[in-house]
Design a protein around this motif. Structure first.
Motif, PDB file in Angstrom:
ATOM      1  N   ARG A 407      -4.681  15.480  -5.439  1.00  0.00           N
ATOM      2  CA  ARG A 407      -3.580  14.202  -5.421  1.00  0.00           C
ATOM      3  C   ARG A 407      -4.929  13.077  -4.662  1.00  0.00           C
ATOM      4  O   ARG A 407      -6.026  14.340  -3.977  1.00  0.00           O
ATOM      5  N   ARG A 408      -4.418  12.582  -4.787  1.00  0.00           N
ATOM      6  CA  ARG A 408      -5.887  11.310  -3.851  1.00  0.00           C
ATOM      7  C   ARG A 408      -5.822  11.476  -2.384  1.00  0.00           C
ATOM      8  O   ARG A 408      -4.401  11.053  -2.027  1.00  0.00           O
ATOM      9  N   ILE A 409      -6.601  10.959  -1.864  1.00  0.00           N
ATOM     10  CA  ILE A 409      -6.881  10.849  -0.230  1.00  0.00           C
ATOM     11  C   ILE A 409      -6.170   9.773  -0.279  1.00  0.00           C
ATOM     12  O   ILE A 409      -6.657   8.533  -0.722  1.00  0.00           O
ATOM     13  N   ASP A 410      -5.200   9.307   0.806  1.00  0.00           N
ATOM     14  CA  ASP A 410      -4.583   8.339   0.455  1.00  0.00           C
ATOM     15  C   ASP A 410      -4.920   8.161   2.505  1.00  0.00           C
ATOM     16  O   ASP A 410      -3.958   8.401   3.616  1.00  0.00           O
ATOM     17  N   TYR A 411      -6.033   6.990   2.041  1.00  0.00           N
ATOM     18  CA  TYR A 411      -6.385   6.337   4.087  1.00  0.00           C
ATOM     19  C   TYR A 411      -5.444   5.639   4.077  1.00  0.00           C
ATOM     20  O   TYR A 411      -4.741   4.864   3.546  1.00  0.00           O
ATOM     21  N   THR A 412      -5.368   5.317   5.608  1.00  0.00           N
ATOM     22  CA  THR A 412      -4.246   4.842   6.199  1.00  0.00           C
ATOM     23  C   THR A 412      -4.774   3.521   7.316  1.00  0.00           C
ATOM     24  O   THR A 412      -6.237   4.045   7.398  1.00  0.00           O
ATOM     25  N   VAL A 413      -4.117   2.786   8.337  1.00  0.00           N
ATOM     26  CA  VAL A 413      -4.816   2.698   9.546  1.00  0.00           C
ATOM     27  C   VAL A 413      -4.887   3.670  10.108  1.00  0.00           C
ATOM     28  O   VAL A 413      -4.078   4.513  10.735  1.00  0.00           O
ATOM     29  N   PRO A 414      -6.162   3.292  10.591  1.00  0.00           N
ATOM     30  CA  PRO A 414      -5.953   5.622  11.801  1.00  0.00           C
ATOM     31  C   PRO A 414      -5.486   5.401  13.394  1.00  0.00           C
ATOM     32  O   PRO A 414      -6.025   5.498  13.956  1.00  0.00           O
ATOM     33  N   VAL A 415      -4.086   5.331  12.860  1.00  0.00           N
ATOM     34  CA  VAL A 415      -3.761   4.610  14.393  1.00  0.00           C
ATOM     35  C   VAL A 415      -3.456   6.938  14.723  1.00  0.00           C
ATOM     36  O   VAL A 415      -3.111   6.923  16.143  1.00  0.00           O
ATOM     37  N   TYR A 416      -2.782   7.015  13.462  1.00  0.00           N
ATOM     38  CA  TYR A 416      -2.833   8.575  14.740  1.00  0.00           C
ATOM     39  C   TYR A 416      -3.692   9.670  13.379  1.00  0.00           C
ATOM     40  O   TYR A 416      -3.857  10.633  14.061  1.00  0.00           O
ATOM     41  N   ALA A 417      -4.590   9.115  12.397  1.00  0.00           N
ATOM     42  CA  ALA A 417      -5.499   9.729  11.705  1.00  0.00           C
ATOM     43  C   ALA A 417      -5.827   8.749  10.970  1.00  0.00           C
ATOM     44  O   ALA A 417      -5.646   8.181  10.266  1.00  0.00           O
ATOM     45  N   LEU A 418      -6.905   9.758  10.009  1.00  0.00           N
ATOM     46  CA  LEU A 418      -7.681   8.969   8.803  1.00  0.00           C
ATOM     47  C   LEU A 418      -6.372   8.528   7.975  1.00  0.00           C
ATOM     48  O   LEU A 418      -6.719   7.817   7.370  1.00  0.00           O
ATOM     49  N   THR A 419      -5.937   9.771   7.331  1.00  0.00           N
ATOM     50  CA  THR A 419      -4.486   9.400   6.398  1.00  0.00           C
ATOM     51  C   THR A 419      -3.453   9.236   6.591  1.00  0.00           C
ATOM     52  O   THR A 419      -3.244  10.356   8.726  1.00  0.00           O
ATOM     53  N   SER A 420      -2.849   9.449   5.631  1.00  0.00           N
ATOM     54  CA  SER A 420      -1.184   9.643   6.006  1.00  0.00           C
ATOM     55  C   SER A 420      -0.648  10.971   6.187  1.00  0.00           C
ATOM     56  O   SER A 420       0.929  10.652   6.423  1.00  0.00           O
ATOM     57  N   GLY A 421      -1.409  11.243   5.520  1.00  0.00           N
ATOM     58  CA  GLY A 421      -0.737  12.906   4.910  1.00  0.00           C
ATOM     59  C   GLY A 421       0.596  12.909   4.124  1.00  0.00           C
ATOM     60  O   GLY A 421       0.547  14.272   3.764  1.00  0.00           O
ATOM     61  N   ARG A 422       0.043  11.537   3.737  1.00  0.00           N
ATOM     62  CA  ARG A 422       1.475  11.982   2.540  1.00  0.00           C
ATOM     63  C   ARG A 422       1.536  12.609   1.181  1.00  0.00           C
ATOM     64  O   ARG A 422       1.672  13.479   0.361  1.00  0.00           O
ATOM     65  N   ASN A 423      -0.408  12.288   0.463  1.00  0.00           N
ATOM     66  CA  ASN A 423      -0.018  13.056  -0.348  1.00  0.00           C
ATOM     67  C   ASN A 423      -0.895  14.880  -0.662  1.00  0.00           C
ATOM     68  O   ASN A 423      -0.477  15.154  -1.100  1.00  0.00           O
TER      69      ASN A 423
END
Length: 624
Positions: A407-423
């Motif tokens: 799956r593609r890397i799912d970047y998110t607002v980096p409050v907890y991490a750079l990615t959400s971890g969903r993908n």
């Protein structure tokens, strides 16, 4: 809590055999380092009393007066110490030629530990009065042989002069947990495979009857002389063979209880298709004192492993290990024999992002070279590859599964991490679904770090998805994994090449490791001062202008984690029998789209490495 046999003197004494006592005396750990004069040997033997103890009997108890020395003629004893809350800590297990109580006999101190028999055993006993007689008669010889031998052993222990274990040697007892198991035919197959690891003798109830020269003797409660006769015969066979395989009856019996008492390792066969039900093999055969290593072997009809059976059966019999044997699959029994013998080969795969997929190619090359992999372990991305190998998948299917799951890397607002971890979690779910670690074809473990407790966690049971997700949770890149209120993150944070953990696993005699960490980290082509504009760097990337060459935040986090573990990795590399370190030039930690090419490069590298005679000698060694 009653007095021990030593304190009460309630030993079952049997007729001494001078030749037997002489042989064990002059080859013993304490006494056997120098030549003996025949007169001295005769005098020592004359002072020894031969006693028989049953498995589970307490021989000496911590805090009691030291009034005798005990030399193991046959069988095995366990030395333990108990905490204030009653927890048992095993200090040592001792067998033929080893002693209990020599220090207390000299110093007069009280017993420093508790010792009980874990096998039906014959011991030679030297009382304090007899020791004093020998010291008056042969003062110099007793000092040199007795005190000198003991001090040499203590000095060796203080220096840490311990050889690597040559593997298991001893008695294995085979039990059936349900009536559908063909115990006799399985025992025949296992004996044939164990014979590749060392001389093996099958022992049945009929064997016992022949030794005691009467039908039905195996079903009787034997008196002391018959116990000694049988124990001596079994002890002699054990010295001639590396393994004795005891075949218990299919139902609880006196012979089965004896098999249990004689065993160092209990192996329980169960049909995967038959759910565990009340069976009393432990309750009926066990002595209630001795905890032996117990392995569950699940027999699977057809060529596939029945999911879910391992967990329920393992809980029912309190199994330490679970092994799978598929119908008409000789390789599975051969692997079981290697693991029981302590000569199994473990493959340890270190973390390193996408580069870890080179280990899939290494595993393929090792297999094609005729070197069976018996246990796999991994950390971080290495945990993914190790799990796919443990599933027994062909190389092409490993690659195809990864292509289909990516799956593609799912970047998110980096409050907890750079990615959400969903993908990332969806990728792992596509690979492993609801698989359990204990249902994998090969024994497997991976590691994570418990941030809440600041300790390493070993995952070897339960959900495979949960274990791998925790092992790959790189701090700052993926969110941590919640586990019973604690936070789990990437195991590479503390140990990115867990050779030491694999070396300690039951059944392992050889460890191969795959280290995919780049030899050197990334550098920056140009100086950039003490601050960097992310917007400017983004603009340079969009316009394809040259930037500073500074690693991205994701690469920087991954590289920092690998560097933090560099010292531990060097230590672990020395513990491995061989370390594969594929160069993987041109591949970064984040080249997830290139894992097929990375795996092929690992295969080519390992295939060439295995042509080196030094590598072959280290990897193949004496493993059958």
């Amino acid at each position: 809590m009653g007095a021990s046999l030593s304190a009460s003197g309630a030993y079952a004494t049997v007729e001494a055999r001078a030749g037997e006592l002489r042989d064990v005396l002059v080859t013993s750990a304490v006494f056997g380092d120098a030549a003996w004069e025949e007169e001295v040997v005769a005098d020592v033997v004359a002072e020894l009393t031969t006693v028989v103890v049953r498995s589970g009997e307490t021989i000496v108890r911590e805090g009691e007066l030291s009034d005798d020395l005990l030399l193991v003629v046959s069988g095995r004893l366990r030395v333990v110490r108990y905490s204030a809350d009653g927890d048992e800590a095993v200090l040592a297990e001792i067998g033929r030629g080893e002693t209990v109580g020599e220090m207390g006999l000299i110093t007069g101190d009280r017993r420093s530990a508790t010792v009980y028999a874990i096998r039906d055993s014959i011991l030679a006993r030297l009382t304090r009065d007899s020791y004093d007689i020998l010291c008056r008669r042969h003062p110099l010889v007793m000092m040199e042989r007795f005190a000198g031998g003991m001090l040499r052993r203590l000095t060796q222990e203080a220096r840490g002069e311990r050889r690597r274990s040559p593997g298991f040697r001893g008695a294995i007892a085979l039990f059936a947990a349900d009536a559908g198991v063909q115990l006799e035919s399985f025992a025949d197959d296992l004996v044939r495979q164990l014979a590749h690891q060392g001389a093996t003798l099958a022992v049945s109830a009929a064997t016992c009857d022949r030794v005691l020269d009467r039908d039905g003797a195996s079903a009787e409660m034997l008196h002391a002389e018959d116990e000694a006769k049988l124990a001596r015969w079994l002890g002699a066979r054990e010295r001639e063979h590396r393994f004795l395989l005891y075949q218990a009856d299919s139902t609880p019996s006196a012979w089965g209880a004896r098999c249990f008492r004689q065993a160092d390792h209990i192996v329980v066969l169960a049909s995967a298709g038959a759910g565990p039900r009340s069976n009393g093999f432990v309750a009926d055969f066990g002595d209630g004192v001795v905890r032996r290593r117990t392995s569950l072997v699940l027999l699977h009809p057809g060529g596939a492993i029945l999911p879910g059976a391992a967990a329920s059966w393992a809980e029912r019999i309190a199994a330490d290990d679970v092994y799978h044997v598929r119908e008409r699959t000789g390789d599975d029994i051969a692997r079981l024999a290697r693991l029981l013998a302590g000569s199994g080969t473990a493959l340890v795969i270190g973390g390193g992002g996408a580069r870890a997929f080179a280990a899939a190619g290494v595993a393929r090359a090792v297999g094609e070279a005729g070197i069976p992999i018996d246990i796999v372990s991994g950390v971080s991305a290495g945990a993914i590859v190790a799990a796919l190998v443990a599933m027994g998948l062909p190389y092409e299917e490993v690659i195809n599964r990864c292509v289909g799951a990516a799956r593609r890397i799912d970047y998110t607002v980096p409050v907890y991490a750079l990615t959400s971890g969903r993908n990332w979690s969806a990728t792992l779910e596509a690979l492993f679904g609801d698989a359990r670690i204990d249902d994998l074809l090969l024994p497997y473990f991976c590691t994570s770090v418990n941030l809440s407790a600041a300790e390493l966690v070993v995952h070897d049971r339960g959900s495979l998805l949960h274990a791998v997700r925790a092992s790959t949770a790189i701090p700052g890149i993926l969110p941590p994994v919640w586990h019973d209120g604690d936070l789990l993150v990437d195991g590479g944070l503390m140990n990115n090449l867990p050779v030491d953990l694999a070396r300690e696993r039951p059944g392992v005699g050889r460890v191969l490791a795959v280290n995919v960490t780049p030899q050197t980290g990334q550098k920056s082509r140009e100086p950039f001062g003490y601050h960097v504009s992310g917007w400017r760097a983004l603009g340079a990337r969009i316009s394809r202008r040259g930037g500073t060459g500074l690693p991205t935040a994701m690469n920087l986090l991954m590289q920092s984690m690998l560097v933090s573990d560099a010292r531990m990795k060097r230590v672990n590399s020395r513990l491995a029998d061989w370390v594969f370190h594929p160069p993987l030039r041109g591949y970064s930690l984040m080249d997830w789209a290139s894992f097929a090419a990375i795996a092929d490069d690992g295969y080519r590298y390992a295939s060439e490495a295995l042509l080196d005679p030094a590598a072959r000698a280290a990897i193949v060694g004496d493993t059958a």
